[in-house]
Write a protein that holds these residues in place. Structure first.
Motif, short mmCIF file in Angstrom:
data_model
loop_
_atom_site.label_atom_id
_atom_site.label_comp_id
_atom_site.label_asym_id
_atom_site.label_seq_id
_atom_site.Cartn_x
_atom_site.Cartn_y
_atom_site.Cartn_z
N ASN A 1 1.01 -1.29 0.63
CA ASN A 1 0.25 -0.05 -0.20
C ASN A 1 0.90 1.09 0.36
O ASN A 1 0.89 1.91 -0.86
CB ASN A 1 -0.68 0.46 0.80
N GLU A 2 1.97 1.52 0.59
CA GLU A 2 3.02 2.35 0.95
C GLU A 2 3.49 2.77 -0.27
O GLU A 2 3.42 3.30 -1.45
CB GLU A 2 4.07 1.93 1.88
N LEU A 3 3.93 1.80 -1.00
CA LEU A 3 4.34 1.68 -2.49
C LEU A 3 3.42 2.33 -3.61
O LEU A 3 4.07 2.70 -4.52
CB LEU A 3 4.86 0.26 -2.59
N LYS A 4 2.41 1.61 -3.63
CA LYS A 4 1.23 1.86 -4.58
C LYS A 4 0.61 3.30 -4.30
O LYS A 4 0.86 4.21 -5.09
CB LYS A 4 -0.14 1.52 -4.10
N GLY A 5 1.07 4.21 -3.27
CA GLY A 5 1.18 5.46 -3.11
C GLY A 5 2.55 6.22 -3.14
O GLY A 5 2.13 7.06 -3.91
N LEU A 6 3.14 5.87 -3.25
CA LEU A 6 4.47 6.17 -3.57
C LEU A 6 4.31 6.44 -4.88
O LEU A 6 4.67 7.19 -5.69
CB LEU A 6 5.56 5.33 -3.41
N PHE A 7 4.19 4.82 -6.10
CA PHE A 7 4.06 5.29 -7.46
C PHE A 7 3.35 5.87 -8.32
O PHE A 7 2.98 6.08 -9.21
CB PHE A 7 4.33 3.41 -7.82
N GLY A 8 1.75 5.20 -7.11
CA GLY A 8 0.67 5.88 -7.55
C GLY A 8 0.27 5.61 -9.37
O GLY A 8 -0.37 4.09 -8.72
N ARG A 9 0.00 6.08 -10.25
CA ARG A 9 -0.23 5.28 -11.37
C ARG A 9 0.33 4.11 -12.42
O ARG A 9 -0.01 3.30 -13.01
CB ARG A 9 -0.80 6.10 -12.89
N ASP A 10 1.45 4.47 -11.78
CA ASP A 10 3.30 3.83 -12.22
C ASP A 10 2.96 2.87 -11.16
O ASP A 10 4.13 1.86 -11.56
CB ASP A 10 3.96 4.45 -12.16
N TYR A 11 2.13 2.34 -10.72
CA TYR A 11 2.48 0.85 -10.08
C TYR A 11 1.06 -0.05 -10.11
O TYR A 11 1.67 -1.35 -10.56
CB TYR A 11 1.93 0.79 -8.20
N SER A 12 0.41 0.20 -10.39
CA SER A 12 -0.78 -0.43 -11.20
C SER A 12 -1.01 -0.87 -12.46
O SER A 12 -1.01 0.45 -13.20
CB SER A 12 -1.73 -0.80 -10.09
N THR A 13 -1.54 -1.77 -12.95
CA THR A 13 -1.94 -1.81 -15.30
C THR A 13 -3.38 -2.68 -14.57
O THR A 13 -3.40 -3.79 -14.20
CB THR A 13 -0.63 -2.26 -15.63
N LYS A 14 -3.70 -2.60 -16.15
CA LYS A 14 -4.26 -3.11 -16.32
C LYS A 14 -4.05 -4.27 -17.60
O LYS A 14 -5.16 -5.38 -17.64
CB LYS A 14 -5.58 -2.49 -16.86
#
Length: 330
Positions: free
Chosen positions: A142-155
């Motif tokens: 969750n912390e990494l997702k907050g740091l990366f933002g849109r660059d963390y997840s992908t469809k």
């Protein structure tokens, strides 16, 4: 915990920057200013990109300038839109180039090349996310997702990217008129790999860019040796993938002028012979003798050391020891 996250983010950014930095240098070196229509790019995204439907964005891209085309491409790729393929097809008809910036580095590109790169980034994101999910707790994720933002997840999944990138590549190779910057970026992204020898040969002879020559060289066809030799220093990257004996004399002759050139050094290292070992010894001496500033000299020697070490060739061990000794000198 935060130091770990910051370190992870830094490493990812550095890796991406290093690869793109090399691409920038290659692209700018090949530029012919008298034949370009270049537009300055500023990385801005209008709210309409987020709210517009796929069809609306596809239509808007038809008459947009290059910077808007790239923004639309990025948005549709992020959505994993089925319109992405058609957008790429349309972009292949656009021969305009645009200047992009990555940190302090400016590089020339095309809207089609940037769309291709955007899909490749989805694969990187999918692989990175999978790694973090395997190696970190939910809280850290969750912390990494907050740091990366849109660059963390992908469809996108890795498999989907692996299927889509060859489709885009085939579309580009099927045309006889494709901007060389588009092809250069495609094949650098693909690590100069292709299965379509005839089309690569066609474009390598048409544009003779370092990226296309390297892609041609990976087929290791002896009939291409003469052509590649004619390209002189533009073929050094190619030779590193196809260290044919026919090139070595040319490399040896070029040593006094190119012994600090990274592609040249890599080409020599690739031979893994007694002759290449002797030439590497000579290159070490040239660096030590001609680079008077110790910092610059050590940087040049360290670069060569890294390239030699990657070959994992035992007879090169004595050259590595020689570099260590030279770097220890004042």
């Amino acid at each position: 915990m935060k130091s770990f996250i910051t370190c992870s983010l830094f490493l990812v950014c550095v890796a991406g920057f290093s690869q793109k930095n090399h691409a920038a240098a290659q692209l700018i070196a090949q530029a012919d200013d008298s034949e370009k229509s270049i537009q300055k790019h500023t990385a801005t995204t209008t709210p309409d990109l987020k709210t517009a439907k796929d069809d609306e964005l596809l239509l808007a891209a038809k008459n947009a300038d290059s910077e808007t085309k790239i923004a639309i491409a990025t948005e549709l790729v992020e959505r994993k839109s089925p319109k992405t393929e058609q957008l790429f097809r349309d972009f292949l008809e656009d021969n305009r180039t645009v200047i992009q910036k990555l940190g302090s580095i400016s590089y020339e590109t095309t809207s089609a090349a940037e769309l291709f790169s955007a899909v490749a980034r989805q694969k990187e994101k999918a692989e990175r996310k999978k790694y973090y999910e395997k190696t970190n707790s939910k809280n850290v994720q969750n912390e990494l997702k907050g740091l990366f933002g849109r660059d963390y997840s992908t469809k996108w999944t890795v498999a989907e990217c692996d299927a889509f990138l060859p489709k885009l590549t085939a579309m580009a190779l099927a045309k006889n008129e494709v901007h060389p910057q588009t092809l250069n970026q495609i094949f650098e992204t693909l690590q100069y790999k292709s299965k379509n020898y005839e089309r690569i040969k066609f474009f390598a002879r048409k544009y003779a860019s370092e990226e296309l020559l390297a892609t041609l060289a990976r087929f290791k066809n002896p009939s291409d040796v003469t052509f590649l030799k004619e390209q002189k220093e533009k073929s050094y990257l190619a030779i590193s993938y196809f260290p044919d004996a026919g090139f070595f004399g040319t490399l040896k002759e070029a040593s006094p002028s190119f012994y600090t050139n990274q592609d040249y050094q890599n080409a020599v290292c690739a031979y893994k012979t007694a002759q290449s070992k002797a030439l590497l010894d000579t290159m070490c001496d040239s660096i030590f003798s001609n680079q008077k500033d110790k910092t610059q000299r050590d940087d040049a020697l360290f670069q060569l050391y890294g390239l030699i070490e990657k070959q994992n060739f035992k007879p090169y061990a004595s050259v590595l020891k020689k570099i260590d000794a030279l770097m220890a000198k004042r």
